[in-house]
Design a protein around this motif. Structure first.
Motif, short mmCIF file in Angstrom:
data_model
loop_
_atom_site.label_atom_id
_atom_site.label_comp_id
_atom_site.label_asym_id
_atom_site.label_seq_id
_atom_site.Cartn_x
_atom_site.Cartn_y
_atom_site.Cartn_z
N PHE A 292 0.82 -1.21 0.00
CA PHE A 292 0.00 0.00 0.00
C PHE A 292 0.86 1.27 0.00
CE2 PHE A 292 -2.24 -3.40 2.19
CZ PHE A 292 -3.40 -3.47 1.44
N ALA A 293 0.40 2.24 -0.76
CA ALA A 293 0.96 3.60 -0.74
C ALA A 293 -0.09 4.51 -0.11
CB ALA A 293 1.31 4.06 -2.14
N VAL A 294 0.29 5.23 0.96
CA VAL A 294 -0.66 6.02 1.74
C VAL A 294 -0.17 7.46 1.80
CG1 VAL A 294 -1.79 6.28 3.97
CG2 VAL A 294 -1.27 3.99 3.10
N MET A 295 -1.10 8.41 1.59
CA MET A 295 -0.74 9.83 1.69
C MET A 295 -1.84 10.58 2.43
SD MET A 295 1.16 12.36 1.45
CE MET A 295 2.49 11.45 0.69
N PRO A 296 -1.67 10.83 3.75
CA PRO A 296 -2.63 11.67 4.47
C PRO A 296 -2.53 13.12 3.96
CG PRO A 296 -1.31 10.37 5.99
CD PRO A 296 -0.66 10.27 4.65
N GLN A 297 -3.68 13.79 3.88
CA GLN A 297 -3.68 15.17 3.38
C GLN A 297 -4.16 16.12 4.47
OE1 GLN A 297 -5.55 14.30 -0.82
NE2 GLN A 297 -3.88 15.79 -0.97
N ARG A 298 -3.86 17.40 4.25
CA ARG A 298 -4.15 18.39 5.27
C ARG A 298 -5.64 18.57 5.51
NH1 ARG A 298 0.32 20.51 2.55
NH2 ARG A 298 -0.98 21.65 1.06
N ASP A 299 -6.48 18.21 4.55
CA ASP A 299 -7.92 18.35 4.74
C ASP A 299 -8.55 17.20 5.52
OD1 ASP A 299 -7.73 16.31 2.94
OD2 ASP A 299 -8.90 17.28 1.34
N GLY A 336 3.60 11.10 -3.16
CA GLY A 336 4.01 12.32 -2.50
C GLY A 336 2.95 13.39 -2.63
N GLU A 337 3.16 14.52 -1.93
CA GLU A 337 2.18 15.60 -1.95
C GLU A 337 2.89 16.92 -2.24
OE1 GLU A 337 -1.56 17.21 0.79
OE2 GLU A 337 0.25 16.46 1.77
N PHE A 338 2.37 17.64 -3.25
CA PHE A 338 2.88 18.97 -3.57
C PHE A 338 2.39 19.98 -2.53
CE2 PHE A 338 3.50 17.29 -7.94
CZ PHE A 338 4.82 17.71 -8.13
N PRO A 339 3.05 21.15 -2.46
CA PRO A 339 2.63 22.17 -1.50
C PRO A 339 1.18 22.60 -1.66
CG PRO A 339 4.82 22.68 -2.31
CD PRO A 339 4.31 21.53 -3.14
N ASP A 340 0.61 22.47 -2.87
CA ASP A 340 -0.78 22.88 -3.07
C ASP A 340 -1.78 21.81 -2.69
OD1 ASP A 340 -0.38 21.04 -5.03
OD2 ASP A 340 -0.88 22.37 -6.71
N GLY A 341 -1.32 20.69 -2.15
CA GLY A 341 -2.21 19.62 -1.72
C GLY A 341 -2.49 18.57 -2.77
N THR A 342 -2.03 18.77 -3.99
CA THR A 342 -2.20 17.74 -5.01
C THR A 342 -1.23 16.60 -4.73
OG1 THR A 342 -0.66 18.83 -6.50
CG2 THR A 342 -3.00 19.39 -6.70
N VAL A 343 -1.63 15.42 -5.15
CA VAL A 343 -0.87 14.21 -4.87
C VAL A 343 -0.22 13.72 -6.15
CG1 VAL A 343 -0.99 11.84 -4.02
CG2 VAL A 343 -2.44 13.60 -2.99
N VAL A 344 1.05 13.34 -6.02
CA VAL A 344 1.78 12.78 -7.15
C VAL A 344 2.00 11.30 -6.88
CG1 VAL A 344 4.02 13.41 -6.16
CG2 VAL A 344 3.83 12.99 -8.59
N LEU A 345 1.74 10.49 -7.94
CA LEU A 345 1.84 9.05 -7.80
C LEU A 345 2.70 8.50 -8.94
CD1 LEU A 345 -1.52 9.86 -7.46
CD2 LEU A 345 -1.37 7.67 -6.27
N GLY A 346 3.58 7.57 -8.62
CA GLY A 346 4.42 6.94 -9.63
C GLY A 346 4.51 5.46 -9.40
N GLY A 347 4.72 4.75 -10.49
CA GLY A 347 4.81 3.30 -10.38
C GLY A 347 5.73 2.76 -11.45
N HIS A 348 5.14 2.05 -12.37
CA HIS A 348 5.92 1.45 -13.45
C HIS A 348 5.75 2.21 -14.76
CE1 HIS A 348 6.45 -2.15 -10.91
NE2 HIS A 348 5.19 -1.90 -10.52
N ARG A 349 4.91 3.24 -14.74
CA ARG A 349 4.65 4.00 -15.97
C ARG A 349 4.85 5.49 -15.70
NH1 ARG A 349 -1.17 1.54 -17.55
NH2 ARG A 349 -1.49 1.96 -15.32
N ASP A 350 4.11 6.34 -16.36
CA ASP A 350 4.27 7.78 -16.19
C ASP A 350 3.87 8.20 -14.79
OD1 ASP A 350 4.99 7.85 -18.82
OD2 ASP A 350 2.97 8.41 -19.53
N ILE A 351 4.40 9.38 -14.39
CA ILE A 351 4.02 9.96 -13.10
C ILE A 351 2.74 10.76 -13.29
CG2 ILE A 351 4.72 11.56 -11.29
CD1 ILE A 351 7.60 10.90 -11.90
#
Length: 949
Positions: A292-299, A336-351
């Motif tokens: 699992f990949a987990v990313m808690p957010q500020r909201d 990961g999470e950008f400063p604006d709250g958007t989430v970036v996800l990467g795996g075996h293909r494009d980010i």
């Protein structure tokens, strides 16, 4: 199994058809209370613990026996009927009551007495059940209603008039009772029984969380009603899917017990079953995904992805309304999470980038990277992120470019496994060799600091005031560039750590192979400051509901803290949440001594015992009692009387002490769990090791006396030998003196006297020349003086020899010898008791007196020479007085006559013995006084004592 109970020390007691057993959390042991030859039933029908640590045991509803808290003292008070004993209860004052055949009995002065219904105000029908309220009053149930017997009272008061079956206290203190198939609230009665450490088994009960467990009614097995306190249902009702959980299949449950730790123990026809409360909430996903990949957010929401390979990896968002699927088929190995709250996800293909519920491509993967998974996707700022790709290294990525970055240090081998932002543009990256690299964010990124940890492959990084790092071999922190390993009370629990989090209370959480470990802020500070070597901890593992240990490969990290304070754990078999604030504190374990023995047999645990001199060995069995976490109990023990410090032991075992010396011994043991301090000491009764006869005071005294006597005898024998040798030498000396005296007297003196007479005759011979006659007279006088002096010395020798003359007698002989042939008289006067002085002192006095008498007769031409011996208690005074011409003043002043040494010799002899010699002379009177100190035996003893002090 018919009965269960937990006593105040944490033992779980089991009543079976074959007798009584107890359980410390790890092992069972039989406990026999029945006397040899007992012919009644051995089935234990009831177990009732009391607040003092004792236990009531009812056998076959026909015999009630009490086991004291010491675990050995057993009593069986008479007075109960031979059949029909149902239960026993102890009120807040210590009064003990029993129900038998529907009647109430009270234990008074060691005997059961039936309570008269009229006197006690009891109903005429059957007494069914009883509990204690918070005031220590007894609350009774009967067909005619419920009643209260207050503390120290002897008459009950009615509470309700409705038929009452059983009472069910709840965790918040309320009490429900069953009446005609329903549960109803018993007003004005509160009981904290579920929170008590000691509990008795029941057929239905509330646990400490408020869940209602029951074996009654139409429940097909063990049923748990989870709706409390929203709804209260009858224990006889038919369970339904929303209110009840039917646990397992029909296991033949006969009794249950909900203890204060939250466990529920169920006795069955075939054994014991334990239901442990879960401290973990599983996250239900629609597909059986893992990694699992987990990313808690500020909201407050949490984004969840996975990389399961064989199944569809769905992208989820957990929010207030639950878990919502956002996108299918999105295998994710880094998030990961950008400063604006958007989430970036990467795996075996494009980010890709997640904004709200919308997915978009952030940056396309270069073709040369193939489908190798991303290890790290950590935003550096609003446009760039650090990306680590397996087998390809580190990149700085924006929407259009993948820029390879070399850390510029040979210690950064391979590619980063994890990364964490440290603020102010700093980023820590961890590598498989344990290296941590601080990467700069300027135009030419490079390593600004490199640290080497001792955790092996780095699995988690936690920047802060101290830099924490976790990995394959453990967890530690850096003080500057120095790494410090974090040690727990139990080893090997911090291996394979892939997640680190600090909660708001300062606690450190680490997710590893063993589970999720919590180290409190105080415990962590004690270790980091050096005040403690090992940290107390709490572990949440599979037995507490965790779906396995932490996943060991990407996505990393595996432990996250969301905005609501919940911990998200990516485990090997599922995703779970932990609420740190909801974790219950646990009571620590208790230590127990389960047995003591010597080569001669078992020793009692309830009273003092002795070890004979030929069996001074001691075996002690002990254990740590914990029904919550028995495998993590630590024990330490010592034997008072021989051990200087504590020995740390395993959770249970036996220690053997051999060749004990005589004396008193007590075995002491303490226990502790992962959390908390050592428990209160459990101390055995005194064991007295008896001494052998050779170790007793009598033997030592006898040996001392014998040694003293032998030493004294040897000393006396040595003194005797020395004395004999001295006597032999003295005898030889005396014999030699006697021989010399005889020869002087028989030959030399006689010859000298003959010569003196012949020379004197020449003086009167008419044929002698006139000029020589005066010389012949002078020579004759000198020869006679020498003869007198020689005769005086012979007397001295005789007085010290075999003859042993008294001092006064020797002086008398010397004086009379000089008086013969002289016109002068000699007088001797003795004042006091003439007593022996010893050879040395006698010779001193004789020599001085002899010299003085001789000088008086030869040189003074006296009429009388008078010697006085005055004996005092501590002195002897010898006074020689003559009435001659006196000593010339010049001689007296110089202390000698020219060419003569007699007066000087007298002074020297007196000084050598500490005596005092004075001379006074004038014409017609000369006085010579010799004062000699005499020391008595008592004085000599006191002086020797004073010198020793």
């Amino acid at each position: 199994m018919q009965a269960l109970a937990v006593d105040t020390t944490g033992w779980l007691w089991l009543g079976t058809s074959g007798g009584l057993y107890r359980f410390d959390g790890r092992s069972f042991s039989a406990h026999e209370l029945l006397p040899p030859g007992y012919r009644g039933s051995r089935l234990v029908s009831s177990l009732i613990p009391d607040a003092s640590g004792g236990l009531w045991v009812v056998y076959g509803r026909e015999s009630a026996r009490h086991l004291e808290a010491d675990g050995n003292t057993i009593t069986a008070p008479p007075g109960l009927p031979d059949a029909g004993i149902e239960w026993i209860v102890i009120d807040g004052t210590g009064r003990t009551f029993a129900a038998a055949n529907g009647k109430l009995y009270v234990l008074t002065n060691g005997r059961w007495t039936m309570c008269d219904n009229r006197r006690w105000g009891l109903p005429g029908d059957r007494i069914r059940y009883a509990i204690l309220d918070d005031e220590g009053s007894l609350v009774l149930a009967s067909e005619s209603g419920s009643y209260r017997l207050r503390r120290n009272a002897t008459r009950v008061e009615q509470i309700t008039a409705q038929p009452t079956g059983r009472f069910y206290p709840t965790p918040d203190g309320r009490v429900y009772y069953s009446s005609q198939g329903n549960l109803q609230l018993l007003s004005d009665v509160r009981s904290s029984e579920p929170a008590r450490r000691f509990q008795a088994g029941k057929l239905a009960a509330f646990d400490v969380r408020g869940h209602f467990w029951t074996l009654l009614g139409k429940c097909p097995t063990v049923c748990v009603f989870t709706g409390y306190p929203k709804t209260v249902v009858s224990p006889d009702a038919t369970p339904n899917a929303t209110d009840f959980l039917a646990l397992g299949q029909d296991i033949g449950a006969t009794i249950l017990l909900a203890d204060a730790e939250g466990n529920t123990w169920v006795g069955t026809k075939s054994g014991l079953v334990r239901f442990q409360p879960s401290e973990v909430e599983a996250v239900p996903l629609s597909t059986a995904t893992y990694y699992f990949a987990v990313m808690p957010q500020r909201d407050g929401t949490v984004v969840v992805a996975s990389d399961s390979h064989a199944v569809d990896d769905v992208l989820y968002r957990q929010g207030a309304t639950g878990l919502v699927a956002l996108a299918p088929n999105l295998a994710t190995t880094a998030i990961g999470e950008f400063p604006d709250g958007t989430v970036v996800l990467g795996g075996h293909r494009d980010i890709v980038r997640l904004s709200g519920a919308d997915l978009s491509t952030f940056s396309r993967r270069p073709q040369g990277l193939g489908d190798e998974p991303l290890q790290v996707a950590l935003p550096l700022d609003a446009r760039r992120l650090w990306v680590s790709v397996r087998d390809h290294g580190l990149f700085l990525v924006d929407e259009n470019h993948w820029r390879p970055i070399s850390p510029g240090t040979p210690l950064a081998k391979g590619w980063p496994l994890v990364a964490a932002a440290a603020g102010q543009g700093r980023t820590w990256m961890g590598y498989a060799n344990g290296a941590l690299v601080d990467m700069s964010s300027d135009a030419q990124p490079r390593a600004t600091e490199v640290l080497m940890s001792e955790v092996g492959a780095v699995g988690a990084i936690l920047p802060g005031e101290r830099l924490f790092v976790g990995g394959e071999l453990g967890v530690g922190w850096f003080e500057g560039t120095v790494f410090h390993a974090l040690k727990l009370r139990q080893a090997n629990l911090l291996s394979g750590v892939t997640g680190l989090v600090r909660t708001a209370d300062g606690a450190l959480w680490a997710s590893g192979r063993a589970g999720v470990v919590r180290v409190g802020a105080a415990e962590l500070a004690a270790v980091m400051s050096g005040k403690a070597d090992e940290a107390a901890f709490r572990i949440i593992e599979a037995s507490a509901g965790l779906p396995g240990g932490a996943q060991q490969t990407r996505p990393l990290p595996t432990l996250h803290l969301d905005a609501n304070g919940l911990l998200w754990v990516a485990a090997t078999s599922g995703l779970a949440k932990i609420n740190p604030l909801a974790l219950r504190s646990h009571q620590g374990p208790h230590a127990a001594i389960t047995g003591m023995s010597s080569p001669a047999g078992a020793l009692p645990l309830s009273r003092e015992s002795t070890l004979s001199a030929d069996n001074r060995a001691l075996d002690v069995a002990f254990t740590g009692v914990s029904l919550r976490d028995p495998d993590r109990v630590q024990l330490r023990y010592r034997l008072r009387g021989t051990d200087d410090g504590w020995h740390v032991g395993s959770v249970n075992g036996t220690v053997k002490y051999e060749a004990l010396g005589p004396g008193d011994y007590q075995f002491e043991v303490q226990a502790r769990g992962p959390e908390g301090d050592w428990s209160a000491s459990v101390v055995s009764p005194k064991v007295r090791a008896l001494p052998a006869f050779t170790e007793t005071f009598l033997f030592v005294a006898l040996l001392s006396i014998i040694s003293a006597v032998a030493f004294y005898g040897a000393h006396r024998w040595r003194l005797h030998v020395v004395e004999r040798r001295q006597l032999d030498r003295l005898r030889a000396q005396f014999e030699e003196r006697d021989r010399i005296a005889r020869e002087l007297h028989d030959s030399m003196l006689q010859g000298m006297l003959g010569v003196a007479l012949r020379v004197g005759a020449w003086k009167t011979n008419p044929r002698a020349p006139d000029d020589l006659k005066s010389s012949f007279g002078t020579v004759a006088d000198q020869i006679l003086g020498l003869v007198l002096e020689a005769r005086a010395r012979v007397i001295t020798l005789r007085s010290l020899g075999a003859a042993g003359l008294p001092l006064s007698e020797a002086i008398r002989l010397i004086g009379q010898d000089h008086a013969e042939g002289s016109p002068a008289d000699f007088l001797l006067e003795v004042v006091g008791d003439d007593r022996p002085l010893g050879d040395n002192l006698s010779q001193l006095v004789l020599d001085v007196v002899r010299e003085a008498v001789h000088n008086a007769f030869v040189h003074a031409s006296p009429h009388v020479v008078h010697v006085t011996l005055t004996y005092a208690s501590e002195s002897l005074t010898a006074t020689i007085v003559d009435d001659g011409c006196g000593i010339p003043a010049q001689v007296l002043e110089e202390g000698r006559r020219p060419g003569h040494w007699g007066m000087i010799t007298m002074q020297e002899r007196a000084a050598s013995a500490g005596a005092h010699l004075t001379m006074h002379s004038e014409p017609g009177r000369t006085v010579i006084e010799l004062r000699v100190p005499l020391v008595s035996k008592s004085r000599r003893w006191r002086d020797s004592r004073r010198r020793r002090r």
